[in-house]
Scaffold this motif. Structure first.
Motif, PDB file in Angstrom:
ATOM      1  N   HIS A   1       0.796  -1.112   0.107  1.00  0.00           N
ATOM      2  CA  HIS A   1       0.061   0.044   0.145  1.00  0.00           C
ATOM      3  C   HIS A   1       0.802   1.197  -0.059  1.00  0.00           C
ATOM      4  O   HIS A   1       0.788   2.119   0.617  1.00  0.00           O
ATOM      5  CB  HIS A   1      -1.047   0.153   1.144  1.00  0.00           C
ATOM      6  CG  HIS A   1      -1.684  -1.237   1.388  1.00  0.00           C
ATOM      7  ND1 HIS A   1      -2.819  -1.464   0.359  1.00  0.00           N
ATOM      8  CD2 HIS A   1      -1.942  -2.288   2.185  1.00  0.00           C
ATOM      9  CE1 HIS A   1      -3.351  -2.693   0.835  1.00  0.00           C
ATOM     10  NE2 HIS A   1      -2.774  -3.060   1.589  1.00  0.00           N
ATOM     11  N   ILE A   2       1.884   1.330  -0.832  1.00  0.00           N
ATOM     12  CA  ILE A   2       2.629   2.619  -1.180  1.00  0.00           C
ATOM     13  C   ILE A   2       2.255   3.366  -2.028  1.00  0.00           C
ATOM     14  O   ILE A   2       2.242   2.900  -3.220  1.00  0.00           O
ATOM     15  CB  ILE A   2       4.242   2.150  -1.202  1.00  0.00           C
ATOM     16  CG1 ILE A   2       4.965   1.325  -0.030  1.00  0.00           C
ATOM     17  CG2 ILE A   2       4.854   3.436  -1.302  1.00  0.00           C
ATOM     18  CD1 ILE A   2       5.947   0.651  -0.333  1.00  0.00           C
ATOM     19  N   ASP A   3       1.960   4.629  -1.789  1.00  0.00           N
ATOM     20  CA  ASP A   3       1.366   5.377  -2.685  1.00  0.00           C
ATOM     21  C   ASP A   3       2.410   6.056  -3.355  1.00  0.00           C
ATOM     22  O   ASP A   3       2.941   7.066  -2.597  1.00  0.00           O
ATOM     23  CB  ASP A   3       0.287   6.418  -2.207  1.00  0.00           C
ATOM     24  CG  ASP A   3      -0.440   7.134  -3.244  1.00  0.00           C
ATOM     25  OD1 ASP A   3       0.007   7.302  -4.222  1.00  0.00           O
ATOM     26  OD2 ASP A   3      -1.289   8.093  -2.937  1.00  0.00           O
ATOM     27  N   ARG A   4       2.801   5.758  -4.661  1.00  0.00           N
ATOM     28  CA  ARG A   4       3.692   6.382  -5.287  1.00  0.00           C
ATOM     29  C   ARG A   4       3.781   8.039  -5.734  1.00  0.00           C
ATOM     30  O   ARG A   4       4.748   8.413  -6.126  1.00  0.00           O
ATOM     31  CB  ARG A   4       4.335   5.524  -6.425  1.00  0.00           C
ATOM     32  CG  ARG A   4       4.698   4.006  -6.076  1.00  0.00           C
ATOM     33  CD  ARG A   4       5.631   3.503  -7.009  1.00  0.00           C
ATOM     34  NE  ARG A   4       4.929   2.732  -8.146  1.00  0.00           N
ATOM     35  CZ  ARG A   4       5.560   2.270  -9.142  1.00  0.00           C
ATOM     36  NH1 ARG A   4       6.893   2.392  -9.043  1.00  0.00           N
ATOM     37  NH2 ARG A   4       4.970   1.751 -10.250  1.00  0.00           N
ATOM     38  N   THR A   5       2.544   8.287  -5.342  1.00  0.00           N
ATOM     39  CA  THR A   5       2.413   9.897  -5.805  1.00  0.00           C
ATOM     40  C   THR A   5       2.565  10.659  -4.635  1.00  0.00           C
ATOM     41  O   THR A   5       2.398  11.962  -4.583  1.00  0.00           O
ATOM     42  CB  THR A   5       1.011  10.291  -6.536  1.00  0.00           C
ATOM     43  OG1 THR A   5       0.090   9.465  -5.385  1.00  0.00           O
ATOM     44  CG2 THR A   5       0.710   9.472  -7.712  1.00  0.00           C
TER      45      THR A   5
ATOM     46  N   LYS B   1       4.225  12.607  -1.357  1.00  0.00           N
ATOM     47  CA  LYS B   1       5.244  13.391  -1.374  1.00  0.00           C
ATOM     48  C   LYS B   1       6.577  12.690  -0.555  1.00  0.00           C
ATOM     49  O   LYS B   1       7.728  13.035  -1.237  1.00  0.00           O
ATOM     50  CB  LYS B   1       4.950  14.720  -0.197  1.00  0.00           C
ATOM     51  CG  LYS B   1       4.443  15.789  -0.917  1.00  0.00           C
ATOM     52  CD  LYS B   1       4.457  17.064  -0.066  1.00  0.00           C
ATOM     53  CE  LYS B   1       3.545  17.983  -0.946  1.00  0.00           C
ATOM     54  NZ  LYS B   1       2.949  19.140   0.112  1.00  0.00           N
ATOM     55  N   LEU B   2       6.507  11.848   0.449  1.00  0.00           N
ATOM     56  CA  LEU B   2       7.466  11.018   0.869  1.00  0.00           C
ATOM     57  C   LEU B   2       8.143  10.168  -0.289  1.00  0.00           C
ATOM     58  O   LEU B   2       9.389   9.827  -0.400  1.00  0.00           O
ATOM     59  CB  LEU B   2       6.895  10.321   2.108  1.00  0.00           C
ATOM     60  CG  LEU B   2       8.245   9.604   2.937  1.00  0.00           C
ATOM     61  CD1 LEU B   2       8.862  10.835   3.643  1.00  0.00           C
ATOM     62  CD2 LEU B   2       7.543   8.812   3.981  1.00  0.00           C
ATOM     63  N   TYR B   3       7.205   9.481  -0.841  1.00  0.00           N
ATOM     64  CA  TYR B   3       7.978   8.452  -1.994  1.00  0.00           C
ATOM     65  C   TYR B   3       8.542   9.384  -3.038  1.00  0.00           C
ATOM     66  O   TYR B   3       9.556   9.048  -3.394  1.00  0.00           O
ATOM     67  CB  TYR B   3       6.827   7.676  -2.541  1.00  0.00           C
ATOM     68  CG  TYR B   3       7.331   6.670  -3.453  1.00  0.00           C
ATOM     69  CD1 TYR B   3       7.864   5.547  -2.987  1.00  0.00           C
ATOM     70  CD2 TYR B   3       7.477   6.968  -4.949  1.00  0.00           C
ATOM     71  CE1 TYR B   3       8.224   4.681  -3.853  1.00  0.00           C
ATOM     72  CE2 TYR B   3       7.969   5.871  -5.697  1.00  0.00           C
ATOM     73  CZ  TYR B   3       8.242   4.862  -5.147  1.00  0.00           C
ATOM     74  OH  TYR B   3       8.936   3.758  -6.055  1.00  0.00           O
ATOM     75  N   ARG B   4       7.958  10.487  -3.464  1.00  0.00           N
ATOM     76  CA  ARG B   4       8.786  11.661  -4.292  1.00  0.00           C
ATOM     77  C   ARG B   4       9.896  11.985  -4.090  1.00  0.00           C
ATOM     78  O   ARG B   4      10.795  12.156  -4.652  1.00  0.00           O
ATOM     79  CB  ARG B   4       7.404  12.764  -4.629  1.00  0.00           C
ATOM     80  CG  ARG B   4       6.358  12.154  -5.314  1.00  0.00           C
ATOM     81  CD  ARG B   4       6.599  11.752  -6.767  1.00  0.00           C
ATOM     82  NE  ARG B   4       6.859  12.736  -7.637  1.00  0.00           N
ATOM     83  CZ  ARG B   4       7.808  13.064  -8.639  1.00  0.00           C
ATOM     84  NH1 ARG B   4       8.770  11.924  -8.262  1.00  0.00           N
ATOM     85  NH2 ARG B   4       8.203  13.894  -9.154  1.00  0.00           N
ATOM     86  N   ALA B   5       9.918  12.218  -2.352  1.00  0.00           N
ATOM     87  CA  ALA B   5      11.194  12.716  -2.056  1.00  0.00           C
ATOM     88  C   ALA B   5      12.302  11.492  -1.962  1.00  0.00           C
ATOM     89  O   ALA B   5      13.526  11.690  -2.567  1.00  0.00           O
ATOM     90  CB  ALA B   5      11.232  12.997  -0.433  1.00  0.00           C
ATOM     91  N   PHE B   6      11.847  10.239  -1.663  1.00  0.00           N
ATOM     92  CA  PHE B   6      12.525   9.165  -1.989  1.00  0.00           C
ATOM     93  C   PHE B   6      13.369   9.092  -3.554  1.00  0.00           C
ATOM     94  O   PHE B   6      14.431   8.808  -3.800  1.00  0.00           O
ATOM     95  CB  PHE B   6      12.054   7.877  -1.481  1.00  0.00           C
ATOM     96  CG  PHE B   6      12.626   6.742  -1.827  1.00  0.00           C
ATOM     97  CD1 PHE B   6      13.925   5.945  -1.330  1.00  0.00           C
ATOM     98  CD2 PHE B   6      11.977   5.870  -2.863  1.00  0.00           C
ATOM     99  CE1 PHE B   6      14.354   5.087  -1.751  1.00  0.00           C
ATOM    100  CE2 PHE B   6      12.578   4.720  -3.592  1.00  0.00           C
ATOM    101  CZ  PHE B   6      13.737   4.117  -2.795  1.00  0.00           C
ATOM    102  N   GLN B   7      12.305   9.125  -4.335  1.00  0.00           N
ATOM    103  CA  GLN B   7      12.693   9.227  -5.812  1.00  0.00           C
ATOM    104  C   GLN B   7      13.689  10.330  -6.052  1.00  0.00           C
ATOM    105  O   GLN B   7      14.454  10.104  -6.827  1.00  0.00           O
ATOM    106  CB  GLN B   7      11.401   9.564  -6.562  1.00  0.00           C
ATOM    107  CG  GLN B   7      10.775   8.053  -6.950  1.00  0.00           C
ATOM    108  CD  GLN B   7       9.732   8.447  -8.074  1.00  0.00           C
ATOM    109  OE1 GLN B   7       9.065   9.225  -7.769  1.00  0.00           O
ATOM    110  NE2 GLN B   7       9.266   7.615  -8.691  1.00  0.00           N
ATOM    111  N   PHE B   8      13.641  11.341  -5.624  1.00  0.00           N
ATOM    112  CA  PHE B   8      14.437  12.661  -5.947  1.00  0.00           C
ATOM    113  C   PHE B   8      15.833  12.254  -5.387  1.00  0.00           C
ATOM    114  O   PHE B   8      16.824  12.415  -6.241  1.00  0.00           O
ATOM    115  CB  PHE B   8      13.803  13.760  -5.142  1.00  0.00           C
ATOM    116  CG  PHE B   8      14.822  14.976  -5.355  1.00  0.00           C
ATOM    117  CD1 PHE B   8      14.532  15.811  -6.549  1.00  0.00           C
ATOM    118  CD2 PHE B   8      15.678  15.382  -4.431  1.00  0.00           C
ATOM    119  CE1 PHE B   8      15.318  16.946  -6.718  1.00  0.00           C
ATOM    120  CE2 PHE B   8      16.272  16.578  -4.597  1.00  0.00           C
ATOM    121  CZ  PHE B   8      16.398  17.249  -5.861  1.00  0.00           C
TER     122      PHE B   8
END
Lengths: 76, 527
Positions: free
Chosen positions: B395-399, B401-408
């Motif tokens: 249940h990780i929402d890839r949209t 902010k936390l996930y986007r920060a990890f992607q960054f």
């Protein structure tokens, strides 16, 4: 057009194809997805898409893709 | 000379602007063409002849293709003739001319740019087999911007062949397209358009002048305040990298990535701003690349015109060639919709990234740079379905902010590693630096004064921190579709000019020039 949406949903089901008008510019369709899409369209609609037609304008929305397919069908 | 040199900013550009505005509208192309050729002569001397040759070659090529098209149409009008056969016959003739023309242009590029590298490797192979014979390698000086205008020339030739554009019958238009002075050294790599604003002789309007200058000041800020200030750290770490602790090497590599972005995108702002003054719209080369979700998207947003060139003239033609298409269909049936096209796409991607690496320079580190990105892109695509399943399962929402920060952070580090090899003098230097990141890595170096021994002091770090934050916020606003330039232009004249002058003063006061600093040579002008 329904068949086209079905193909697109098969490739990436997370996109609202009816309302998205920037499929390429918005990175919903990347180069590899476009490869699948081209071969699916060619199989389904019996057309050949030349590389010159693979431009964002033709792939940004379902409508523009449909326009391209009908144009190619006429040209065949 | 760089586009950020005083000579260009305060002498050449203003002089051309003044002369241009004196000319009658219909002769302004003459002014731009003479200015562009004079500019090219200043930076490359008699190598201007190479540009002249490419221009005439493109022009004559276009005329030959045009003649074949006319002959084909004429022959097709004859009675009792198989039109398809005639079309095929002329297509073959055109193809022959295209292939020869491409080979000529590639040969020039090869001779100037790759010959020493090629001969050096042949010599190594000879030595490996115990042969005493060695080719003499002499240093060749290539015309500045050769790689840029060659790609423009090739795109013109291919587009004329495919019928995307008509062959140009006015040689001056082609000459101006290939030599336009703001873009001749570092791009952006434009596509030929006979109705381009370049040939219109637009008036220099107040709006264009303000918008152009505004963009140029912004570019100067990125280059002079940030990129030039980071130069001492980069020089220091890359010269003696392995003697530093892992943290310092990583810090140097991060500094280089930021420096490269600020230098190239800043210069691009100056280039696009210069053209804007003349009412000429050049294609954008950057679109907030560090906000990308993956490496693939990053390369669609960094040096956009180069990526688009490789996509249009290498990736699609290779992957959609008849044999490849049938391979895609077969692979799709056997491996499914995702992995099938990935297999054939990877073959085309290999060609793209090998050439992309080589385009940047003749060296194994550049080839490795290409292969590294190829590997990341294929790996990313290969694991994407599994990553999706995994994120759905947990249940990780890839949209979010936390996930986007990890992607960054993930993307940034991957880019930093790639750029480390790109900056290294040789491939073995690159590996030496890369492995030294893991040697004695300690965050203590942040506080123990080590960073103060890299050529910058506390004042520099504060200026850098604030400036990078400003660029980050501006990029974030742009990413959210907030047009800051338009907002500024809507401000009242007093507020607007206070803002413009403040930015100019900021560049003047906090620019990294004078004793202790050394401006970076234009990095992309060497490609």
């Amino acid at each position: 057009m329904e068949k086209l949406i079905e193909i697109l949903e098969g490739l990436n089901p997370d996109v609202d194809y009816a309302n998205t008008k920037d499929l390429v510019d918005g990175h919903y369709l990347d180069s590899l997805t476009i490869l699948s899409l081209v071969s699916e369209i060619e199989d389904e609609f019996d057309v050949e898409i030349p590389t010159i037609e693979i431009v964002p304008n033709n792939f940004n929305s379902v409508e523009s893709l449909w326009k391209l397919i009908t144009k190619l069908q006429k040209d065949e | 000379m760089s586009y950020l040199s005083n000579t260009y900013l305060f002498l050449i550009l203003p002089f051309i602007v003044v002369v241009y505005s004196i000319f009658l509208k219909k002769y302004r192309w003459v002014c731009l063409l003479v200015a562009s050729y004079a500019f090219f002569f200043i930076i490359s001397g008699k190598l201007l002849l190479c540009l002249l040759f490419t221009t005439i070659h493109c022009f004559l090529y276009g005329l030959v293709i045009k003649k074949y098209d006319a002959d084909c149409a004429l022959e097709q009008e004859k009675k009792d003739i198989d039109k398809k056969e005639v079309k095929q016959k002329f297509k073959l003739k055109k193809k022959r001319v295209l292939v020869i023309s491409i080979l000529i242009q590639v040969a020039i590029l090869f001779a100037y740019k790759y010959m020493p590298f090629f001969l050096g490797n042949i010599n190594s192979i000879f030595a490996w087999f115990g042969s005493d014979y060695q080719f003499k390698i002499s240093k060749i000086i290539a015309p500045i911007g050769l790689s840029f205008y060659t790609l423009e020339a090739l795109s013109y030739m291919i587009d004329v062949f495919t019928g995307k554009i008509e062959a140009e019958t006015k040689v001056y238009k082609l000459a101006l397209f290939l030599s336009f002075f703001p873009q001749t050294m570092e791009g952006p790599i434009a596509r030929y358009d006979k109705d381009s604003s370049l040939f219109e002789g637009n008036n220099i309007t107040y709006k264009n002048l303000c918008f152009g200058l505004q963009r140029m000041v912004w570019g100067s800020f990125k280059k002079i305040v940030i990129a030039d200030r980071l130069n001492p750290i980069v020089k220091c770490v890359f010269a003696t990298g392995s003697s530093y602790s892992g943290f310092v090497v990583l810090f140097g590599a991060i500094s280089y990535t930021i420096m490269l972005y600020m230098e190239f995108s800043g210069t691009m702002d100056v280039i696009i701003g210069s053209a804007e003054i003349f009412g000429v719209k050049l294609p954008e080369n950057f679109r907030q690349p560090f906000f990308s979700k993956n490496i693939s998207e990053f390369w669609a947003r960094w040096h956009i015109t180069l990526g688009a060139w490789f996509k249009d003239y290498i990736f699609y033609p290779v992957s959609l060639a008849k044999k490849m298409k049938s391979l895609t269909v077969k692979a799709r049936h056997k491996l499914g919709n995702h992995f099938g096209p990935l297999l054939t796409g990877s073959i085309a991607l290999s060609a793209v990234w090998l050439l992309n690496g080589l385009w940047h320079g003749a060296g194994w580190n550049y080839i490795f740079f290409g292969v590294y990105h190829l590997f990341l892109i294929i790996l990313g695509n290969l694991f994407e379905p599994y990553m999706k399943k995994l994120s759905d399962k947990f249940h990780i929402d890839r949209t979010k902010k936390l996930y986007r920060a990890f992607q960054f952070v993930k993307l940034f580090l991957l880019v930093v590693i790639g750029e480390l090899f790109f900056r290294a003098v040789t491939l073995s230097d690159g590996f030496r630096l890369f492995f030294s990141i893991f040697k004695g890595f300690t965050l203590k170096n942040v506080f123990d004064g080590t960073l103060m021994n890299l050529g910058l002091d506390g004042y520099d770090f504060v200026v850098l921190g604030i400036s990078i934050l400003v660029v980050f916020v501006m990029s974030l606003l742009k990413e959210k579709d907030i047009d800051v330039r338009e907002k500024v232009s809507n401000m009242n004249i007093v507020a607007r000019w206070i803002l413009y002058l403040s930015l100019i003063m900021f560049v003047v006061i906090f620019g990294a020039y004078g004793p202790g600093y050394q401006a970076i040579d234009p990095i992309y002008a060497n490609y």
